[in-house]
Motif scaffolding. Structure first.
Motif, PDB file in Angstrom:
ATOM      1  N   LEU A 244       0.830  -1.199   0.000  1.00 34.97           N
ATOM      2  CA  LEU A 244       0.000   0.000   0.000  1.00 34.97           C
ATOM      3  C   LEU A 244       0.869   1.254   0.000  1.00 34.97           C
ATOM      4  N   ALA A 245       1.942   1.251   0.797  1.00 34.81           N
ATOM      5  CA  ALA A 245       2.842   2.410   0.836  1.00 34.81           C
ATOM      6  C   ALA A 245       3.447   2.668  -0.536  1.00 34.81           C
ATOM      7  N   ALA A 246       3.762   1.602  -1.268  1.00 34.35           N
ATOM      8  CA  ALA A 246       4.315   1.768  -2.617  1.00 34.35           C
ATOM      9  C   ALA A 246       3.292   2.375  -3.558  1.00 34.35           C
TER      10      ALA A 246
ATOM     11  N   TRP B 173      -5.036   8.033  -0.541  1.00 33.72           N
ATOM     12  CA  TRP B 173      -4.904   6.718   0.100  1.00 33.72           C
ATOM     13  C   TRP B 173      -6.036   5.780  -0.296  1.00 33.72           C
ATOM     14  N   LYS B 174      -7.246   6.311  -0.431  1.00 31.55           N
ATOM     15  CA  LYS B 174      -8.371   5.439  -0.778  1.00 31.55           C
ATOM     16  C   LYS B 174      -8.155   4.808  -2.145  1.00 31.55           C
TER      17      LYS B 174
ATOM     18  N   LEU C 189      -6.194   0.081  -5.482  1.00 34.31           N
ATOM     19  CA  LEU C 189      -5.229  -0.487  -6.412  1.00 34.31           C
ATOM     20  C   LEU C 189      -4.433  -1.628  -5.777  1.00 34.31           C
ATOM     21  N   ALA C 190      -4.131  -1.464  -4.490  1.00 36.83           N
ATOM     22  CA  ALA C 190      -3.345  -2.491  -3.806  1.00 36.83           C
ATOM     23  C   ALA C 190      -4.154  -3.761  -3.567  1.00 36.83           C
TER      24      ALA C 190
ATOM     25  N   VAL D 293      -7.103  14.943  -1.605  1.00 36.30           N
ATOM     26  CA  VAL D 293      -6.839  14.141  -0.414  1.00 36.30           C
ATOM     27  C   VAL D 293      -8.145  13.507   0.047  1.00 36.30           C
ATOM     28  N   ASP D 294      -8.027  12.433   0.828  1.00 34.34           N
ATOM     29  CA  ASP D 294      -9.193  11.835   1.461  1.00 34.34           C
ATOM     30  C   ASP D 294      -9.604  12.717   2.639  1.00 34.34           C
TER      31      ASP D 294
END
Length: 628
Positions: A222-224, A231-232, A237-238, A282-283
């Protein structure tokens, strides 16, 4: 050896390219879907990408354009490969790739020697491996302006800074820097809504891992992905274990925790940059605006620290100020805090209030410190006269002595419970489509009904605490529903929490659904059909919408019965393709089939429905219509 990502959904062509690249000494990874391609690009960091010219688009954009849109994607060696080798009709053509300007276009994907030669030349021009970094963030424009406020944390402690920004209802980014560490808190109307950090181990992925919501491997993945957007989006995608339903509470908890953690910083600088350009980048979280201040203080300060800050006030009489009721939604107090706040009525000294609960010293000291900071508690030199509660006495105020009529008291209690236990829409008595003006009108009416001043000369014993809780709830409802952005996020949260939707909720679609329900109740089937059609256009992946649209289509007229029935059944077919067990879709289909004279399929549907849902009244009613 270079790392090459082959993005090709045609299996034979992908395998041919993979084998040719392996023979040339490259490391190869293959992706066959946009989701997989973006995931591999972000995590593997390839040196070059070989992309199918006809590769499926992702959310309306070509994958090549998405890669080029990243800051280092402009220099990424990117080759487009077409499918003329499968026949002229299979080639997408050079126009399909002009959008992202590839380093080479190959109409025939089987000419691997030409592709390898061009790849070698492109890699030679490349300065190095492409790093998946985010496009210019939405808030960068805000930070390019001069700050409207800049100070050291020693001169102006962060609690005062945050409280001041909330009082002014400022939109912008608060940047806090301590040495090389930089953190950013995003504010809308002075309330924290998002957080961003350059400090390792403080990002959202690390928070999910620490909270036990995501395994370490998934958190790193997720960090990648973070460089690809909010982030959502990165979470989608992750493909991690945290679903859409759990994202919003997890994100809100993270923002609240990180905003509270800022209070521990010492010796740094903070600057506030005005602007709200970050809204779309941003979320956004929904939080009580000042709750992180109290959270952080309680975590980092001792009872002795709070006592030192309130030194000299032990013999004074703390009382709530008139601002307390209006500020309550932003304070984020829990039940125990509210109970103690209700005791701050000017009748007991600070020392007496603290002596009454020796095990609660830290909680009570911290709340007094917090409410003094926000201006919601003041300290009088003398006690208030008996009968005056909360705030300086008004000399001419009449004393309440008449007994409140039992039926009115019962009505107020029942109404208060509806406000407290329902959604914000229920609290204000509003539908989903209410605009800001309607929110303000509803708030003014409700807040007056549950205000003590609306019942002069009446004894409100037993209702004061209830009225205070109602005022808090109404204030929170007004704050959330009065802001289009917050109303949209809240509506999405409600729909997700209800569990009645299968697809990702679209708030605008839910508003149209509500309008369609209202039109159905009025018998305006044409308006209902238009509303449901619009809801489907906004969110075609939600199966629950289709039975309503089908029923409105069936009832609307003036087309012939057979034509309306066929149109309704076509909509229901789409619903059942998304959810084969959707009860309402089968029920509506059975009713329509029955009206069209198709009793055999109607009977079969109703039998299956009654087996799966025995006693379901709508299905029983339809079954009775089948009986001779």
């Amino acid at each position: 050896m270079k790392a090459i990502l082959v993005v090709e959904h045609h299996a034979a062509t992908a395998e041919s390219l993979r084998q040719a690249l392996l023979r040339a000494g490259h490391g190869v990874r293959c992706a066959r879907t946009p989701h997989e391609a973006l995931a591999l690009y972000a995590s593997e960091r390839p040196d070059a990408v070989v992309l199918a010219a006809d590769f499926p688009r992702h959310e309306g954009k070509s994958l090549g354009a998405l890669l080029r849109g990243m800051s280092e994607g402009r220099s990424l060696p990117l080759l487009a490969v077409d499918k003329a080798h499968l026949g002229p009709s299979r080639a997408a053509g050079v126009r399909a790739v002009l959008e992202f300007r590839p380093d080479g276009y190959f109409p025939d994907g089987s000419r691997t020697d030409d592709i390898l030669a061009r790849l070698k030349a492109a890699l030679g021009r490349s300065a190095g491996p492409s790093q998946p970094t985010a496009a210019r963030p939405a808030w960068a424009q805000t930070l390019e302006r001069p700050p409207v406020q800049a100070t050291s944390l020693e001169k102006d402690p962060l609690p005062e800074v945050l409280h001041g920004l909330w009082r002014l209802r400022r939109d912008g980014v608060l940047v806090v820097a301590t040495g090389a560490e930089v953190r950013r808190l995003f504010l809308l109307e002075g309330a924290p809504v998002a957080f961003d950090t350059d400090v390792p181990g403080e990002d959202f992925a690390s928070h999910l891992e620490r909270a036990g919501l995501m395994p370490q491997a998934e958190a790193r993945r997720l960090a990648a992905m973070r460089g690809l957007g909010p982030w959502k989006l990165a979470l989608q995608l992750a493909g991690g274990p945290l679903g859409a339903e759990a994202f919003q509470p997890a994100w809100a908890g993270y923002v609240r925790a990180m905003a509270a953690s800022l209070l521990r910083l010492r010796g740094g600088q903070c600057a506030f940059y005005a602007g709200a350009e970050f809204r779309e980048g941003v979320d956004l979280a929904l939080l009580p605006a000042l709750a992180p201040v109290l959270d952080g203080a309680r975590r980092l300060m001792t009872a002795r620290d709070f006592a030192a800050a309130l030194k000299g006030l032990g013999k004074r009489y703390p009382h709530r100020t008139p601002e307390f009721a209006g500020d309550l939604p932003a304070l984020g107090l829990d039940v125990e805090d509210v109970k103690f706040a209700l005791q701050l009525n000017g009748h007991a000294t600070t020392r007496e209030l603290l002596a009454g609960a020796p095990g609660e010293l830290h909680r009570r000291w911290s709340l007094l410190w917090f409410l003094r900071l926000t201006g919601d508690v003041a300290f009088a030199p003398a006690a208030f006269p008996a009968g005056d509660v909360g705030g300086p006495p008004a000399p001419a105020a009449p004393r309440r002595h008449k007994q409140l009529k039992p039926e009115l008291a019962a009505e107020l209690r029942e109404g208060a419970l509806q406000v407290i236990t329902g959604s914000y829409f229920h609290a204000l008595g509003l539908g989903l489509g209410a605009d800001t003006a309607e929110v303000e009108r509803a708030y003014a009416e409700r807040v007056q009904r549950f205000h003590p001043d609306s019942y002069p000369d009446q004894d409100l014993s037993g209702l004061e605490d209830l009225f205070l809780t109602v005022q808090e709830r109404l204030g929170a409802a007004r704050r959330v529903l009065g802001s289009p952005e917050k109303r949209r996020a809240y509506l999405a949260h409600l729909v997700t929490r209800s569990g009645l939707r299968t697809a990702e909720p679209v708030p605008e679609a839910e508003v149209e659904l509500w309008r369609g329900h209202g039109a159905m109740l009025r018998g305006d089937w044409a308006a209902a059909r238009r509303a449901f059609d619009l809801a489907l256009a906004l969110n075609p992946r939600e199966p629950a919408y289709y039975p309503l649209a089908a029923w409105a289509t069936w009832m609307a007229g003036p087309r012939p019965v057979r034509e309306r029935g066929v149109a309704a059944l076509a909509l229901l077919k789409k619903a059942l393709a998304l959810d084969p067990e959707l009860p309402r879709a089968h029920l509506v289909a059975a009713v329509v089939e029955l009206e069209l004279g198709e009793t055999v399929p109607a009977r079969a549907r109703l039998e299956r429905l009654l087996l799966s849902r025995p006693g379901w009244a709508p299905a029983l009613a339809a079954w009775e219509a089948l009986s001779p």
